[in-house]
Design a protein around this motif. Structure first.
Motif, short mmCIF file in Angstrom:
data_model
loop_
_atom_site.label_atom_id
_atom_site.label_comp_id
_atom_site.label_asym_id
_atom_site.label_seq_id
_atom_site.Cartn_x
_atom_site.Cartn_y
_atom_site.Cartn_z
N ILE A 23 0.86 -1.18 0.00
CA ILE A 23 0.00 0.00 0.00
C ILE A 23 0.90 1.23 0.00
N LYS A 24 0.76 2.01 -1.04
CA LYS A 24 1.54 3.24 -1.17
C LYS A 24 0.63 4.42 -0.84
N VAL A 25 1.09 5.30 0.00
CA VAL A 25 0.31 6.46 0.40
C VAL A 25 0.82 7.67 -0.38
N VAL A 26 -0.10 8.31 -1.10
CA VAL A 26 0.23 9.53 -1.85
C VAL A 26 -0.54 10.67 -1.22
N LYS A 30 -5.58 18.20 -0.62
CA LYS A 30 -6.86 18.04 0.06
C LYS A 30 -7.22 16.58 0.33
N SER A 31 -6.50 15.68 -0.28
CA SER A 31 -6.86 14.28 -0.11
C SER A 31 -5.62 13.39 -0.08
N THR A 32 -5.85 12.19 0.37
CA THR A 32 -4.80 11.17 0.42
C THR A 32 -5.25 10.01 -0.45
N ILE A 33 -4.33 9.50 -1.26
CA ILE A 33 -4.65 8.37 -2.11
C ILE A 33 -3.89 7.14 -1.59
N LEU A 34 -4.62 6.06 -1.38
CA LEU A 34 -4.00 4.79 -1.00
C LEU A 34 -3.98 3.91 -2.24
N GLU A 35 -2.79 3.58 -2.70
CA GLU A 35 -2.65 2.72 -3.88
C GLU A 35 -2.37 1.30 -3.40
N LEU A 36 -3.38 0.44 -3.56
CA LEU A 36 -3.29 -0.94 -3.09
C LEU A 36 -2.88 -1.85 -4.24
N ILE A 73 -8.86 8.31 -0.77
CA ILE A 73 -9.31 7.57 -1.95
C ILE A 73 -8.51 6.27 -2.03
N LEU A 74 -9.21 5.16 -2.18
CA LEU A 74 -8.55 3.86 -2.32
C LEU A 74 -8.54 3.47 -3.79
N GLU A 75 -7.34 3.28 -4.32
CA GLU A 75 -7.19 2.81 -5.69
C GLU A 75 -6.61 1.41 -5.66
N ILE A 76 -7.24 0.52 -6.40
CA ILE A 76 -6.75 -0.86 -6.49
C ILE A 76 -6.02 -1.01 -7.81
N LEU A 77 -4.73 -1.25 -7.74
CA LEU A 77 -3.90 -1.36 -8.93
C LEU A 77 -3.75 -2.82 -9.33
N ASP A 78 -3.68 -3.07 -10.62
CA ASP A 78 -3.46 -4.45 -11.09
C ASP A 78 -2.16 -4.55 -11.84
#
Length: 78
Positions: A23-26, A30-36, A73-78
Motif C-alpha cells: 500500500i503506497k500512500v500519496v 486536500k486528499s490522500t490516495i491509498l494505492e493498493l 481515496i482507495l485505488e486498487i492497482l493491477d
C-alpha cells in the motif's frame, strides 16, 4: 487507527498471499490516495462480485477518513 493500517488488515484477511500486499500512500493537498497492490491471483478477491467488496472497503475507509476530517481515496492497482 489510520486508514492504511485498516485497509491492510482487511485485505490481509481476504487474500491468499498476504505477504504480497503493498500500500503506497500519496499525500495530496486536500486528499490522500491509498494505492493498493496485491498479487494478480488475489485481485478478484479484493474487487469481489460486481465490485461489492471494493466498494465496502472504500466505504469503511471513507467513514474513518471523514471522522478524522480528511478525504481518502482507495485505488486498487493491477
Amino acid at each position: 487507527m489510520k486508514e492504511k493500517e485498516l485497509v491492510e488488515q482487511i485485505v490481509k484477511a481476504l487474500v491468499d498471499y498476504p505477504e504480497d500486499i503493498s500500500i503506497k500512500v500519496v499525500e495530496g493537498e486536500k486528499s490522500t490516495i491509498l494505492e493498493l497492490k496485491v498479487k494478480t491471483e488475489d485481485i478478484g478477491k479484493i474487487i469481489g462480485k460486481k465490485g461489492r467488496i471494493a466498494k465496502a472497503i472504500r466505504t469503511i475507509v471513507s467513514a474513518i477518513a471523514v471522522k478524522n476530517g480528511r478525504r481518502v481515496i482507495l485505488e486498487i492497482l493491477d
